[in-house]
Design a protein around this motif. Structure first.
Motif, PDB file in Angstrom:
ATOM      1  N   LEU A 116     -56.326 126.726  28.456  1.00 19.58           N
ATOM      2  CA  LEU A 116     -57.671 126.323  28.070  1.00 19.58           C
ATOM      3  C   LEU A 116     -58.677 126.910  29.054  1.00 19.58           C
ATOM      4  O   LEU A 116     -58.329 127.230  30.197  1.00 19.58           O
ATOM      5  CB  LEU A 116     -57.779 124.794  28.042  1.00 19.58           C
ATOM      6  CG  LEU A 116     -56.866 124.075  27.040  1.00 19.58           C
ATOM      7  CD1 LEU A 116     -56.987 122.566  27.198  1.00 19.58           C
ATOM      8  CD2 LEU A 116     -57.198 124.497  25.607  1.00 19.58           C
ATOM      9  N   PRO A 117     -59.940 127.050  28.651  1.00 19.31           N
ATOM     10  CA  PRO A 117     -60.942 127.634  29.550  1.00 19.31           C
ATOM     11  C   PRO A 117     -61.097 126.823  30.834  1.00 19.31           C
ATOM     12  O   PRO A 117     -60.893 125.606  30.845  1.00 19.31           O
ATOM     13  CB  PRO A 117     -62.229 127.598  28.716  1.00 19.31           C
ATOM     14  CG  PRO A 117     -61.774 127.520  27.301  1.00 19.31           C
ATOM     15  CD  PRO A 117     -60.489 126.737  27.321  1.00 19.31           C
ATOM     16  N   ALA A 118     -61.473 127.499  31.885  1.00 13.38           N
ATOM     17  CA  ALA A 118     -61.731 126.816  33.148  1.00 13.38           C
ATOM     18  C   ALA A 118     -63.012 126.001  33.042  1.00 13.38           C
ATOM     19  O   ALA A 118     -63.889 126.288  32.222  1.00 13.38           O
ATOM     20  CB  ALA A 118     -61.848 127.837  34.283  1.00 13.38           C
ATOM     21  N   GLY A 119     -63.129 124.979  33.889  1.00 16.22           N
ATOM     22  CA  GLY A 119     -64.370 124.226  33.997  1.00 16.22           C
ATOM     23  C   GLY A 119     -64.556 123.100  33.005  1.00 16.22           C
ATOM     24  O   GLY A 119     -65.625 122.489  32.960  1.00 16.22           O
ATOM     25  N   LEU A 120     -63.525 122.793  32.209  1.00 17.07           N
ATOM     26  CA  LEU A 120     -63.655 121.684  31.273  1.00 17.07           C
ATOM     27  C   LEU A 120     -63.593 120.363  32.037  1.00 17.07           C
ATOM     28  O   LEU A 120     -62.970 120.269  33.094  1.00 17.07           O
ATOM     29  CB  LEU A 120     -62.547 121.727  30.228  1.00 17.07           C
ATOM     30  CG  LEU A 120     -62.491 122.971  29.335  1.00 17.07           C
ATOM     31  CD1 LEU A 120     -61.329 122.871  28.363  1.00 17.07           C
ATOM     32  CD2 LEU A 120     -63.808 123.176  28.590  1.00 17.07           C
TER      33      LEU A 120
END
Length: 279
Positions: A116-120
């Motif tokens: 999953l994308p970073a920073g969630l």
């Protein structure tokens, strides 16, 4: 009739070739059945599942034979259904980051091997819904663990794995769209699938209920913390405020005001989704 199994919430009876699935008012958190029932809970779960099975009948067949051909004392909370050969995989779809999915993401940036994308952050909407299967552990033998899609393929074969993923994600996408029109976000959901006598993958158990899904009030959604839950997460949060309970049996008694607040959430979800008043 023969009692085959008494689960955390449902009792399963054999009646000839059919099964009777009876939803009680019992409630469990962290795999522990609490001693205090939630009035009407079993009926709400049953009636809401029936509503969803009808809404999503074109996504996959379901196990319901009749909601009325049941003993009178179980009317409203029991269904007659087909026996399925259950797939031993918990099929979970996630569209938002919460619960165990959040914890898994915080460890290595992925859930069930899906990067999953970073920073969630807690409550973040995912770029697209993801299939995050887990093991299916028998009651009392531990907790379900995340597995990868490759693990599912190894367990059930590539064709069945692809169909499990397709049905799970389509149930989530279609269900989420319907719920969003009614002011409810479905953060994630777990479905049960098995093979019918004809060999078709078939939806079983319950579908898109407050026990199998994480429902949030859309108007109050704000990433970065806990949401206003319209499901039994409310009970988990209440239990977290207790001192002296280590999440093992026996569970704590639920105070009357917490029972009422929990029931109100189940009723609210039913009424907002179906458009009908709870009787």
């Amino acid at each position: 009739m023969e009692l085959l199994h008494s689960g955390k919430v449902r009792d399963v009876y054999a009646d000839g070739d059919d099964l009777l699935l009876v939803a009680s008012d019992r409630v469990s958190i962290y795999d522990v059945v609490l001693p205090t029932p939630i009035p009407d809970k079993g009926k709400i779960l049953t009636q809401l599942s029936l509503w969803w099975f009808e809404q999503l009948a074109d996504v996959a067949p379901h196990h319901i034979i009749s909601a009325t051909d049941v003993p009178a004392e179980w009317a409203g909370r029991a269904v007659r259904c087909e026996r399925l050969r259950m797939v031993m995989v918990e099929c979970i779809a996630r569209g938002y980051l919460a619960g165990s999915g959040l914890k898994e993401y915080e460890k290595d940036g992925a859930v069930s091997g899906v990067a999953l994308p970073a920073g969630l952050i807690e409550g973040s909407r995912l770029p697209e819904p993801v299939f995050t299967p887990t093991t299916k552990v028998p009651p009392g033998e531990g907790h379900d663990e995340f597995i990868t899609y490759a693990d599912v393929e190894s367990q059930v074969g590539a064709d069945v794995a692809a169909e499990l993923r397709r049905i799970t994600l389509e149930v989530y996408r279609r269900g989420s769209a319907i719920a969003a029109e009614r002011g409810i976000l479905i953060a994630d959901t777990k479905i049960e699938l098995g093979f019918s006598r004809s060999g078709a993958l078939t939806l079983g158990d319950e579908l898109l209920t407050p026990d199998s899904s994480r429902f949030w009030a859309a108007a109050e959604w704000q990433p970065g913390g806990a949401q206003r839950y319209l499901d039994k997460q409310f009970l988990r949060d209440w239990s977290a405020s207790l001192t002296g309970w280590d999440r093992t049996a026996p569970g704590p008694e639920i105070p009357d005001e917490v029972v009422e607040a929990t029931r109100n959430r189940y009723v609210e979800v039913y009424e907002r989704l179906t458009g009908d008043r709870w009787r």
